[in-house]
Design an enzyme around this catalytic site. Structure first.
Site, short mmCIF file in Angstrom:
data_model
loop_
_atom_site.label_atom_id
_atom_site.label_comp_id
_atom_site.label_asym_id
_atom_site.label_seq_id
_atom_site.Cartn_x
_atom_site.Cartn_y
_atom_site.Cartn_z
N LYS A 1 3.80 15.16 -5.18
CA LYS A 1 2.72 15.33 -6.04
C LYS A 1 2.40 16.76 -4.16
O LYS A 1 1.89 17.49 -5.16
CB LYS A 1 1.97 14.58 -5.26
CG LYS A 1 1.86 13.38 -6.58
CD LYS A 1 0.70 12.15 -5.78
CE LYS A 1 0.41 11.09 -6.86
NZ LYS A 1 0.37 9.83 -6.58
N ASP B 1 -8.60 10.23 -8.70
CA ASP B 1 -7.60 10.09 -9.22
C ASP B 1 -8.15 9.50 -10.94
O ASP B 1 -8.02 8.97 -11.82
CB ASP B 1 -7.28 8.56 -8.99
CG ASP B 1 -5.62 8.41 -8.24
OD1 ASP B 1 -4.59 9.17 -8.84
OD2 ASP B 1 -5.20 8.02 -7.00
N GLN C 1 -3.06 6.26 -2.32
CA GLN C 1 -2.22 6.14 -2.94
C GLN C 1 -1.99 4.23 -2.92
O GLN C 1 -2.39 4.05 -2.54
CB GLN C 1 -0.36 6.41 -2.11
CG GLN C 1 0.57 6.20 -2.76
CD GLN C 1 1.12 7.11 -4.32
OE1 GLN C 1 0.47 7.94 -4.47
NE2 GLN C 1 1.43 6.10 -4.95
N1 LIG Z 1 -2.86 6.09 -6.67
C1 LIG Z 1 -1.90 6.54 -7.13
N2 LIG Z 1 -2.07 7.52 -8.15
C2 LIG Z 1 -1.49 6.99 -9.00
O1 LIG Z 1 -0.68 8.17 -9.75
C3 LIG Z 1 0.40 6.63 -9.00
C4 LIG Z 1 0.22 5.92 -7.36
N3 LIG Z 1 -1.29 5.75 -7.14
N4 LIG Z 1 0.88 4.89 -7.29
C5 LIG Z 1 1.75 5.01 -8.04
C6 LIG Z 1 1.80 5.45 -9.30
C7 LIG Z 1 2.82 6.15 -10.05
N5 LIG Z 1 2.70 7.57 -10.39
C8 LIG Z 1 4.17 8.41 -10.65
C9 LIG Z 1 4.10 9.34 -10.47
C10 LIG Z 1 5.25 10.60 -11.15
C11 LIG Z 1 6.28 10.40 -11.58
C12 LIG Z 1 7.02 11.18 -11.79
O2 LIG Z 1 7.02 12.59 -11.75
N6 LIG Z 1 8.28 10.61 -12.59
C13 LIG Z 1 9.67 11.37 -12.56
C14 LIG Z 1 11.27 10.79 -11.82
C15 LIG Z 1 10.98 10.41 -10.17
C16 LIG Z 1 12.34 10.00 -10.25
O3 LIG Z 1 13.48 10.25 -10.57
O4 LIG Z 1 12.16 8.63 -9.16
C17 LIG Z 1 10.10 10.80 -14.77
O5 LIG Z 1 9.39 9.85 -15.12
O6 LIG Z 1 10.79 11.88 -14.78
C18 LIG Z 1 6.17 8.37 -11.76
C19 LIG Z 1 5.24 7.88 -11.31
C20 LIG Z 1 2.48 7.58 -10.06
N7 LIG Z 1 1.33 6.51 -9.70
#
Ligand SMILES: Nc1nc(=O)c2c([nH]1)NC[C@@H]1CN(c3ccc(C(=O)N[C@@H](CCC(=O)O)C(=O)O)cc3)C=[N+]21
Ligand SMILES: NC(=O)C1=CN([C@@H]2O[C@H](COP(=O)(O)OP(=O)(O)OC[C@H]3O[C@@H](n4cnc5c(N)ncnc54)[C@H](OP(=O)(O)O)[C@@H]3O)[C@@H](O)[C@H]2O)C=CC1
Length: 288
Positions: free
Chosen positions: A52, A119, A96
């Protein structure tokens, strides 16, 4: 073979738009600011927070990452949230999740200024979404990003069947509200749901957010359905995979998101979009 919904590319296009909006704001001397608070040392959370931060900096958004020890007290954390609430250079505040045990996540989220709740987790904003109120307010980024992806398919959603598997505050519940607000007929499934496969086979749009690796098999999917896989799971080899058995599903679905490269990149791009939204709304510069 299904259309593979390219979340990475859609996220890239959205980021380009966001970058342009940031550039326009810069001409007026305005810089959107995002504060991300991370408590404890969960490695997965650390990776997301770093991603992020990088994306924000790349788009010209001011990014502040506040790393705090798991031993921090509820009162100290609330105090930090308050400092960002009162900081005019910060337009979006994100705590987070998950928070370490002992901290009351609901109370922390409720302490965020609803106008800075990037969020969309504050009860006021959750209520606005559920009521489908008009006007400007933030909503959960993952389902909002999914709505953006659905929009690229140019399929009519009105009157069609949606099934959302999972009912978390971050994905399932706001997703169901958004699909309902798009005039779909929505069913929410969870661990107590009986005959899940029978239900998912009724879905024209199927959104799966459970954290259960390959919970959804090929024959759980209606032919031609739009399948959105939110899961970020590990397979037996430790490889990143989803809640849907993609290889089987791709032969049944009309369109499907991959993992990785589907919902994940859209979540981050939507977070950036919403930070700029909050900045524009606070400056009353209109919106998009
Ligand atoms: N307050 C809060 N807000 C959130 O938005 C929040 C959170 N807590 N806690 C955890 C979850 C999870 N989350 C993700 C964000 C980006 C990918 C992402 O970029 N994924 C990539 C791959 C990343 C990798 O390779 O590990 C993809 O799917 O292509 C995944 C999951 C946001 N979250
Ligand atoms: N790509 C992205 O941007 C994001 C990805 N994620 C990923 O999405 C997944 C879900 O996340 P999140 O919503 O936070 O998870 P939660 O653990 O908070 O919620 C999971 C939900 O799935 C339901 N569920 C679990 N097992 C089953 C089952 N066997 N059958 C039916 N329902 C089931 C649970 O039901 P019950 O309520 O009854 O317990 C619960 O409502 C995870 O893999 C997570 O990593 C999450 C956020 C963003």
């Amino acid at each position: 073979m299904a259309i593979i919904i390219d979340g990475k590319q859609i996220a890239k296009d959205l980021n380009t738009q966001t970058q342009q909006r940031v550039a326009t704001l810069a001409q007026q001397g305005i810089v959107p600011g995002l504060a991300v608070i991370i408590v404890g040392d969960d490695p997965a959370s650390a990776i997301y927070v770093r991603n992020k931060h990088r994306k924000a900096v790349k788009l010209g958004i001011k990014s502040v990452v506040r790393e705090l020890p798991a031993t921090i007290s509820q009162a100290e954390l609330l105090e930090i949230v308050q400092t960002y609430n009162h900081d005019d250079s910060i337009h979006g505040i994100l705590v987070q999740s998950p928070l370490p045990v002992g901290l009351d996540e609901q109370a922390i989220v409720a302490a965020i200024d609803p106008a800075k709740d990037v969020d969309g987790f504050h009860p006021l904003n959750v209520g606005r979404l559920l009521a489908n109120l008009p006007g400007h307010y933030p909503v959960s980024c993952t389902p909002r990003g999914i709505m953006t992806m659905l929009g690229t398919l140019n399929e009519h959603l009105r009157g069609k069947q949606a099934v959302v598997v999972g009912r978390s505050m971050i994905v399932g519940r706001p997703m169901a509200a958004m699909l309902l607000n798009a005039d779909m007929t929505v069913t929410i499934a969870h661990v107590h749901t009986k005959h899940l496969s029978d239900l998912t086979r009724t879905a024209d749009v199927l959104v799966v957010a459970t954290g259960v690796t390959h919970l959804i098999k090929g024959n759980d999917i209606k032919r031609g359905a739009i399948v959105i896989d939110v899961g970020m799971d590990r397979d037996e080899n430790g490889k990143l995979t989803g809640d849907v058995d993609f290889d089987a599903a791709v032969d049944r679905a009309g369109a499907i998101t991959p993992v990785p490269g589907g919902v994940g990149p859209m979540t981050i791009a939507t977070l950036m979009q919403q930070t700029v939204d909050l900045c524009e709304w606070s400056e009353q510069l209109g919106s998009n």
